[in-house]
Design an enzyme around this catalytic site. Structure first.
Site, mmCIF file in Angstrom:
data_model
loop_
_atom_site.group_PDB
_atom_site.id
_atom_site.type_symbol
_atom_site.label_atom_id
_atom_site.label_comp_id
_atom_site.label_asym_id
_atom_site.label_seq_id
_atom_site.Cartn_x
_atom_site.Cartn_y
_atom_site.Cartn_z
ATOM 1 C CG ASN A 61 -1.705 1.169 1.282
ATOM 2 O OD1 ASN A 61 -1.808 2.019 0.484
ATOM 3 N ND2 ASN A 61 -2.430 1.281 2.462
ATOM 4 C CE LYS A 104 -0.346 3.438 4.871
ATOM 5 N NZ LYS A 104 -0.315 3.765 6.102
ATOM 6 C CG HIS A 155 -6.105 2.337 5.364
ATOM 7 N ND1 HIS A 155 -5.593 3.124 6.024
ATOM 8 C CD2 HIS A 155 -4.999 1.190 5.100
ATOM 9 C CE1 HIS A 155 -4.626 2.643 6.363
ATOM 10 N NE2 HIS A 155 -3.998 1.755 5.717
ATOM 11 C CD GLU A 164 -3.174 5.953 6.430
ATOM 12 O OE1 GLU A 164 -3.211 5.746 5.222
ATOM 13 O OE2 GLU A 164 -2.218 5.308 7.268
ATOM 14 C CD GLU A 170 -3.519 -1.892 7.501
ATOM 15 O OE1 GLU A 170 -2.491 -2.296 6.951
ATOM 16 O OE2 GLU A 170 -4.347 -1.096 7.296
ATOM 17 N N GLY A 174 2.293 2.843 11.035
ATOM 18 C CA GLY A 174 3.212 3.880 10.809
ATOM 19 C C GLY A 174 3.848 4.247 12.345
ATOM 20 C CB SER A 228 4.641 -1.308 12.413
ATOM 21 O OG SER A 228 4.291 0.025 12.854
HETATM 22 P P1 13P Z 1 2.757 0.824 7.734
HETATM 23 O O1 13P Z 1 3.331 -0.475 7.431
HETATM 24 O O2 13P Z 1 3.468 1.958 7.601
HETATM 25 O O3 13P Z 1 2.537 0.560 9.377
HETATM 26 O O4 13P Z 1 1.538 1.130 7.356
HETATM 27 C C1 13P Z 1 0.402 -0.057 7.414
HETATM 28 C C2 13P Z 1 -0.775 0.228 6.534
HETATM 29 O O5 13P Z 1 -1.458 1.153 6.897
HETATM 30 C C3 13P Z 1 -0.830 -0.603 5.289
HETATM 31 O O6 13P Z 1 -2.213 -0.222 4.822
#
Ligand code: 13P
Length: 247
Positions: free
Chosen positions: A9, A11, A103, A105, A170, A176, A207
């Site tokens: 991902n 992002k 997600h 976010e 997640e 993150g 992570s």
């Molecule tokens: P990280 O791997 O940066 O923690 O992000 C995870 C994520 O949101 C994948 O969709």
């Protein structure tokens, strides 16, 4: 032997098409080089919408890489007066097979509700895309011991089609933060989720890096959803290799 899915991902990264192409080329050349080692891993690249056509049309024979494409979001209608939206039908017609939905976010920053996510899943399935539904509790919910309650609520929107959906656990507090969910704790969640659907593939995200990835496969996850580490081709390919060793 079981096959695992590892999802990149990206992002909202990188900032230019030039950088995106460099990243993608490095990744595909590694995938090609390591094809035999990685034959049981399906790599699913989910770049920003804008970069997708360049990648989809560039790779002629995806089978040689075990590579698939996904989007990070889609709308719940096929087409029409919906300014700024991208539909599942468009993604499918472009050559995508997957779409990440729900997600955290998008839930937090863009205020996506469960109703909206549910509608997106339905339209994605209708377009024959495979939805990857992200679920997970916040730190506050975890502290209040509400994890199972939250997950149950977030899953409810995909009944009765849950078996057609890939579920990505997640935990919001692990995204993150360099604070991944301990594999033993994640395994308890995995068992809980399996109770809802034996058939659904369940991924772990939050992570993930080349050091911790194998632990999640070892405890039974069907794959991983990788954020920041997927932007570093060498690290990402190392994740693919290390995870494969645990199948
Ligand atoms: P990280 O791997 O940066 O923690 O992000 C995870 C994520 O949101 C994948 O969709």
């Amino acid at each position: 032997m079981k096959k695992i899915k590892i999802v990149a991902n990206w992002k909202c990264n990188p900032g230019t098409l030039k950088e995106a192409k460099v990243l993608f080329n490095l990744l595909t050349s590694e995938l090609k080089k390591n094809f035999l080692i990685l034959k049981d891993v399906e790599t699913i690249v989910c770049p920003p919408f804008l970069y997708l056509p360049f990648f989809v049309f560039q790779v002629k024979n995806l089978k040689h890489y075990n590579l698939k494409f996904g989007a990070q979001n889609c709308f719940w209608e096929e087409k029409g007066p919906f300014t700024g939206e991208v539909s599942p039908l468009m993604l499918k017609n472009l050559g995508c097979q997957y779409v990440i939905l729900g997600h955290s976010e998008r839930r937090q920053i863009l205020k996506e509700t469960e109703l909206m996510i549910g509608k997106k899943i339905k339209t994605a399935l209708k377009a024959k895309l495979k939805p990857i539904l992200c679920i997970g509790e916040s730190l506050e919910e975890k502290k209040k011991k509400k994890t199972f309650q939250v997950l149950r609520r977030q899953l409810k929107i995909v009944f009765p089609e849950i078996s057609k959906v890939i579920i990505a656990y997640e935990p919001v507090w692990a995204i993150g933060t360099a604070m991944p969910c301990p594999p033993g704790e994640a395994q308890k969640i995995l068992f809980f989720l399996k109770k809802f659907s034996e058939k659904s593939k369940i991924l772990y995200g939050g992570s993930v890096n080349s050091q911790n990835c194998k632990e999640y496969i070892k405890v039974g996850f069907d794959g991983l959803l990788v954020g920041s580490a997927s932007l570093i081709p060498k690290e990402f390919v190392q994740i693919l290799k290390n995870a494969t060793n645990e199948i």
